[in-house]
Design a protein around this motif. Sequence first.
Motif, short mmCIF file in Angstrom:
data_model
loop_
_atom_site.label_atom_id
_atom_site.label_comp_id
_atom_site.label_asym_id
_atom_site.label_seq_id
_atom_site.Cartn_x
_atom_site.Cartn_y
_atom_site.Cartn_z
N GLU A 1 -6.60 3.81 -1.59
CA GLU A 1 -5.60 3.60 -2.71
C GLU A 1 -4.58 4.84 -3.04
O GLU A 1 -3.73 4.90 -2.94
N SER B 1 -1.88 5.16 -0.36
CA SER B 1 -1.05 4.43 -0.61
C SER B 1 -0.06 4.84 -1.54
O SER B 1 1.15 4.77 -1.64
N ARG B 2 -0.73 5.34 -2.60
CA ARG B 2 0.11 5.95 -3.68
C ARG B 2 0.83 7.16 -3.19
O ARG B 2 2.22 7.31 -3.61
N THR B 3 0.42 8.17 -2.40
CA THR B 3 1.34 9.27 -1.77
C THR B 3 2.38 8.69 -1.14
O THR B 3 3.53 9.19 -0.94
N ARG C 1 5.01 7.57 -3.33
CA ARG C 1 5.83 9.02 -3.96
C ARG C 1 6.67 9.46 -3.04
O ARG C 1 7.74 9.99 -3.22
N TYR D 1 0.57 -2.68 -1.97
CA TYR D 1 -0.22 -2.87 -2.87
C TYR D 1 -1.44 -2.64 -2.37
O TYR D 1 -1.74 -3.01 -1.03
N TRP E 1 -5.09 -2.25 2.20
CA TRP E 1 -3.61 -1.85 1.69
C TRP E 1 -2.69 -2.99 2.60
O TRP E 1 -2.72 -2.95 3.78
#
Length: 129
Positions: A39, A42-44, A47, A72, A93
């Motif tokens: 998670e 996936s956020r990195t 960004r 997501y 993911w």
Amino acid sequence: MSEQPDRLVVGLAYQAGPDPRIAKGADGGRDFFTPRELELASRTYLRKGTGLITGLFHEDGTEGHAQVVASYIYRNPEPWLIDGVVVAKQGDWVLEAILDEPAWQMVQKGQITGWSPQGSAIRRSRSNA
């Protein structure tokens, strides 16, 4: 006038946790992300921008064949099945993208069959995690 396909593809970007079918990789290691680590990764990715994963076959100069429209973590406790095949399980993911015409044709011919995120990491033992 014929309707043009939207060229949307949906696929697993990365599986959370180890795959029980794989004892060790070709390099002798067994790498995987925990659901939490995945998670965060996936956020990195989001960004940094979605242009990082739209090339073909990890080759320079092939960028721009896909526009990521969704990224997501699959949160449903029930596996996502299509025709009895598990597409994603909780914590995995998932990416959705619209392909350009050349990439779409490659998918239709079976030359492109999935996502393959590229990156680097430091290997550490789980006992030190």
